[in-house]
Design a protein around this motif. Sequence first.
Motif, mmCIF file in Angstrom:
data_model
loop_
_atom_site.group_PDB
_atom_site.id
_atom_site.type_symbol
_atom_site.label_atom_id
_atom_site.label_comp_id
_atom_site.label_asym_id
_atom_site.label_seq_id
_atom_site.Cartn_x
_atom_site.Cartn_y
_atom_site.Cartn_z
ATOM 1 N N TYR A 148 0.839 -1.203 0.000
ATOM 2 C CA TYR A 148 0.000 0.000 0.000
ATOM 3 C C TYR A 148 0.876 1.257 0.000
ATOM 4 C CZ TYR A 148 -3.397 3.470 1.603
ATOM 5 O OH TYR A 148 -4.182 4.593 1.708
ATOM 6 N N ALA A 149 1.928 1.225 0.792
ATOM 7 C CA ALA A 149 2.809 2.387 0.877
ATOM 8 C C ALA A 149 3.474 2.685 -0.458
ATOM 9 C CB ALA A 149 3.871 2.152 1.954
ATOM 10 N N ILE A 150 3.892 1.628 -1.162
ATOM 11 C CA ILE A 150 4.602 1.827 -2.432
ATOM 12 C C ILE A 150 3.635 2.117 -3.578
ATOM 13 C CG2 ILE A 150 5.989 0.673 -4.189
ATOM 14 C CD1 ILE A 150 7.457 -0.778 -1.961
ATOM 15 N N ALA A 151 2.591 1.291 -3.699
ATOM 16 C CA ALA A 151 1.720 1.370 -4.869
ATOM 17 C C ALA A 151 0.704 2.504 -4.812
ATOM 18 C CB ALA A 151 0.992 0.041 -5.053
ATOM 19 N N ILE A 152 0.342 2.932 -3.608
ATOM 20 C CA ILE A 152 -0.686 3.965 -3.505
ATOM 21 C C ILE A 152 -0.155 5.262 -2.909
ATOM 22 C CG2 ILE A 152 -2.904 4.573 -2.467
ATOM 23 C CD1 ILE A 152 -3.745 1.670 -2.757
ATOM 24 N N ILE A 153 0.454 5.182 -1.727
ATOM 25 C CA ILE A 153 0.912 6.421 -1.093
ATOM 26 C C ILE A 153 2.053 7.060 -1.872
ATOM 27 C CG2 ILE A 153 1.970 7.414 0.968
ATOM 28 C CD1 ILE A 153 0.451 5.396 2.630
ATOM 29 N N LEU A 154 3.121 6.301 -2.113
ATOM 30 C CA LEU A 154 4.272 6.866 -2.825
ATOM 31 C C LEU A 154 3.948 7.173 -4.281
ATOM 32 C CD1 LEU A 154 7.282 4.770 -1.482
ATOM 33 C CD2 LEU A 154 6.687 7.128 -0.936
ATOM 34 N N ALA A 155 3.300 6.234 -4.944
ATOM 35 C CA ALA A 155 3.077 6.373 -6.379
ATOM 36 C C ALA A 155 1.976 7.372 -6.720
ATOM 37 C CB ALA A 155 2.748 5.015 -6.989
ATOM 38 N N GLU A 156 0.837 7.275 -6.015
ATOM 39 C CA GLU A 156 -0.312 8.087 -6.407
ATOM 40 C C GLU A 156 -0.437 9.397 -5.635
ATOM 41 O OE1 GLU A 156 -3.945 5.908 -6.622
ATOM 42 O OE2 GLU A 156 -2.996 4.140 -7.492
ATOM 43 N N LYS A 157 -0.158 9.364 -4.342
ATOM 44 C CA LYS A 157 -0.312 10.576 -3.534
ATOM 45 C C LYS A 157 0.919 11.468 -3.577
ATOM 46 C CE LYS A 157 -3.528 8.292 -0.352
ATOM 47 N NZ LYS A 157 -4.714 8.940 -0.938
ATOM 48 N N LEU A 158 2.100 10.852 -3.711
ATOM 49 C CA LEU A 158 3.343 11.627 -3.712
ATOM 50 C C LEU A 158 4.068 11.563 -5.048
ATOM 51 C CD1 LEU A 158 4.705 10.568 -0.199
ATOM 52 C CD2 LEU A 158 3.339 12.588 -0.777
ATOM 53 N N GLY A 159 3.658 10.654 -5.922
ATOM 54 C CA GLY A 159 4.375 10.449 -7.168
ATOM 55 C C GLY A 159 3.549 10.779 -8.399
#
Length: 259
Positions: free
Chosen positions: A187-198
Amino acid sequence: MRILLRKIVPATHLRNAGPGDGESVDPEEVEFFNSEVDLKEWWKEPNELVSMNQTRVPLIRDALSVGRETAQPLEGISILDVGCGGGILSEALARLGADVTGIDASNAMIKAAKQHAQLDPRIQERLQYHNQTTNEIVDSESYDGVVASEVIEHVSDAESFVGDCVRLTKPGGSVFITTINQTWAAYAIAIILAEKLGPVKAGTHQYQKFVTPERLKKILQGNNCSIRSIRGQMYNILTNKWFWVRDTSVFYAIHAVKD
């Protein structure tokens, strides 16, 4: 970091409603990929999807070509690449001699795949692409191997999708699936980092659609398949290389054989 984040944008988003249910694709998601296709960017190096062939191609090759030690160990073997995108995996398998059929819900992706395949005349006779989904062809043909790489986390019904993949596999044939686990790390990699921060478009991934290895194993076994391996894999952004690991908490691959 940009390369790692781009990894989780799949070739296409399939929403399988199950065999015989007619429409199985989310038009909005298909339109997203139709508008995002850039052939040069799709194949541009360094590219984590291209480099992912470092793990997934040997996995498929070794499982389907037991005892063959030739330049084209997959010669005469039929493979269906579900959600083939721009053809990165399909082309690699065709170069090993396989007869590859790539399908994708995005017509733009299929056009891009066909265009790139023209650059290598050696594989054109062994490679074909179609703008189709699994539930549209589930009763038409069967293959020695069916591959769904980075696709299942985008279907609305994992059970029906896997069922279609198994039905498209010959008895004794193999099913290969690579995907993202349903964990906080994923979740941290695929959603938070990628979509919210990336740079990945918000809403591309939905955590509830991620599939754990345990669940996927049960689905495959429920479709008369025997599990041969479940392996974690990791990507090194500095070296642009994928490698196998014991940890399956983020990315993993599963190989099953149809009984």
